[in-house]
Design an enzyme around this catalytic site. Structure first.
Site, short mmCIF file in Angstrom:
data_model
loop_
_atom_site.label_atom_id
_atom_site.label_comp_id
_atom_site.label_asym_id
_atom_site.label_seq_id
_atom_site.Cartn_x
_atom_site.Cartn_y
_atom_site.Cartn_z
N PRO A 51 0.76 -1.07 -0.11
CA PRO A 51 0.08 0.12 0.00
C PRO A 51 0.77 1.29 0.07
O PRO A 51 0.31 2.29 -0.84
CB PRO A 51 -0.72 -0.12 1.28
CG PRO A 51 -0.88 -1.74 1.63
CD PRO A 51 0.52 -2.02 1.09
N TYR A 52 2.04 1.29 0.72
CA TYR A 52 2.79 2.52 0.71
C TYR A 52 3.45 2.60 -0.70
O TYR A 52 3.35 3.88 -1.19
CB TYR A 52 3.93 2.31 1.68
CG TYR A 52 5.06 3.32 1.64
CD1 TYR A 52 4.76 4.64 2.31
CD2 TYR A 52 6.21 3.05 1.05
CE1 TYR A 52 5.80 5.69 2.38
CE2 TYR A 52 7.14 4.21 0.84
CZ TYR A 52 6.86 5.32 1.74
OH TYR A 52 7.84 6.23 1.63
N ILE A 53 3.87 1.53 -1.31
CA ILE A 53 4.32 1.55 -2.85
C ILE A 53 3.40 2.40 -3.53
O ILE A 53 3.64 3.09 -4.50
CB ILE A 53 4.78 0.51 -3.18
CG1 ILE A 53 5.99 -0.21 -2.23
CG2 ILE A 53 5.21 0.19 -4.60
CD1 ILE A 53 7.30 0.67 -2.46
N SER A 72 0.51 4.03 -2.89
CA SER A 72 0.51 5.65 -2.46
C SER A 72 1.56 6.37 -3.28
O SER A 72 1.19 7.59 -3.58
CB SER A 72 0.11 5.67 -1.09
OG SER A 72 1.45 5.56 -0.29
#
Length: 254
Positions: A157-159, A161
């Site tokens: 999810p960080y990637i 975002s």
């Protein structure tokens, strides 16, 4: 007289209460900008604004959670109401999240990352661009990450975002170039901050692993990211828009 990179500009910094945001506020002030700070934590904002004023700079703050469209508008309106215009903005508010395999990642982690890292940038871009269109243009820098350029395991999810921040940057740059607004992004490598300190504390050995993957062999100081953002916001690079600048010690070159 101060002839810094940002002399005469009114600059908004989101996520300004610590880390890269606080370093950006200090750097922008040294480079001659009048700085408007915004974040959710009032005590830290008040202390930083006082520090900047005590050092001879011009600074004000407004408490806002820019994951809310209304509060992003509030922050931009505060800058315009206080100083008459908005010339530059550094959309830095963001978070890191946990390292977890994608198939075990919770909805709550995904939603928090997308709200904090993407919706905040989207909200700020809308408000900032609207203000800049009224006052003849401006410059914007979004804070993405090397995670917006490459994949990092157990951080899906960080990637996602941070790739979305890159997409927003390029789309806005293309859409508003003819109207005098430049939009670029920085893509920091691992940088010392409250987030990374907590990340490393919860993952023993991770800092050494990350540093071993970085040609310069170290994490960045927040001021190094702030310096790149200041240059991108300045008039020294008028033909540069839609660019995502890695500030990563050579990480993405490998």
């Amino acid at each position: 007289m101060n002839y810094g990179l940002l002399t005469g500009k009114v600059a908004l910094v989101t996520g300004a209460s610590s880390g890269i945001g606080a370093a950006a506020a200090r750097t922008f002030c040294r480079e001659g900008a009048t700085v408007v700070l915004t974040a959710r934590r009032e005590r830290q904002l008040a202390e930083l604004a006082a520090e900047l004023r005590d050092s001879g700079g011009q600074a004000a703050y407004v408490v806002a959670d820019v994951t809310s469209a209304r509060e992003a508008v509030l922050a931009v309106d505060f800058a315009v109401d206080t100083y008459g215009r908005l010339d530059a903005a550094f959309n830095n508010a963001g978070t890191g999240g946990d390292r977890t395999p994608l198939h075990l990642m919770s909805d709550e982690v995904y939603d928090n990352l997308m709200d904090t890292n993407v919706r905040s940038v989207f909200n700020c871009l809308r408000a900032e661009i609207s203000a800049m269109l009224r006052h003849g243009g401006g410059t914007i820098v979004n804070n993405s990450s090397v995670g917006g350029l490459v994949a990092i395991p157990t951080a899906a999810p960080y990637i996602a975002s941070k790739h979305a921040v890159v997409g927003l940057t390029r789309a806005a740059a293309d859409e508003y170039a003819k109207q005098g607004i430049r939009v670029n992004a920085v893509a920091p490598g691992t940088t010392r901050s409250e987030i990374t300190a907590d990340w490393f504390a919860r993952n023993p050995g991770l800092e050494d692993m990350v540093n071993s993957m970085t040609p310069q062999g170290r994490t960045a100081d927040p001021g190094e990211i702030a310096a790149a953002a200041a240059w991108l916001l300045s008039d020294r690079c008028p033909f540069l828009t839609g660019t995502v600048m890695p500030v990563d010690g050579g990480f993405v070159n490998q």
